[in-house]
Scaffold this motif. Structure first.
Motif: not given
Length: 213
Positions: A85-102
């Motif tokens: 799964l490739i998920t993309l977003d225009k900013n990385d402000e929420l990358s921390g929470i994304q990575k922790r749960y992934f």
């Protein structure tokens, strides 16, 4: 706009598949720490996405618009064992929470996060997708759709969220409300597009399901 009463919405959720504990935790953290938490996919729609993905059993999924990662985790539940799964977003402000749960999910090594404007990033993705979920800037939905369509296999699925736009699509459009007008025009065009079979599902804020012919 609520299309169903609160009691009916609660009944539907109660009688659908239970929300996984990790996603319950992500929902709580999103509401506690993130602006506009109503943007999260949520229990019922998340189970719908999971079931659609499980029916497709995709090798490759593309998600446009990651937010805190809830929908990505739901879609990943349907991946084939070696799927991505490739998920993309225009900013990385929420990358921390994304990575922790992934990373805490069983699918962490199957999810790739990309940052950038979708219209710039998608052309460089050399994959043919079985399933695409579009949930980003509504004003760019027509461009997203045209850009991903050649990258979806015949019989593949494209999902688009928020197509009813809180009911604004059936109300008089304010003169400066270009986003609503774009969605109205796009929904009409999509319903007539011979390249896909299309149904609009009255799930939350509207979910369009297209199958590529």
């Amino acid at each position: 706009m609520h299309f169903l009463s609160a009691d009916l919405e609660a009944y539907i959720t109660t009688h659908s598949e239970k929300e996984p504990d990790l996603l319950k935790e992500l929902t709580r953290e999103t509401h506690l720490k993130v602006l506009m938490p109503r943007m999260i996919t949520g229990h019922f729609q998340g189970r719908v996405l999971s079931l659609i993905a499980s029916l497709v059993h995709p090798n490759y999924i593309l998600e446009i618009g990651t937010y805190t990662g809830y929908s990505a985790l739901c879609l990943a539940e349907g991946l084939s064992p070696k799927g991505q799964l490739i998920t993309l977003d225009k900013n990385d402000e929420l990358s921390g929470i994304q990575k922790r749960y992934f990373d805490r999910s069983p699918y962490g090594n199957q999810i790739t996060r990309l940052t950038g404007k979708a219209l710039d990033v998608i052309p460089g993705i050399d994959k043919i997708f079985d399933l695409v979920f579009i949930d980003a800037d509504k004003a760019e939905y027509p461009e997203y759709f045209e850009m991903v369509l050649p990258k979806v296999r015949k019989g593949g699925i494209i999902l688009l969220d928020n197509v009813l736009w809180s009911g604004k699509v059936v109300e008089p459009v304010a003169q400066k409300d270009s986003t609503t007008q774009t969605l109205i025009d796009f929904n009409k065009k999509l319903s007539e597009d011979p390249r896909v079979r299309t149904v609009v599902l009255p799930i939350r804020d509207g979910l369009t399901l297209c199958m590529v012919k």
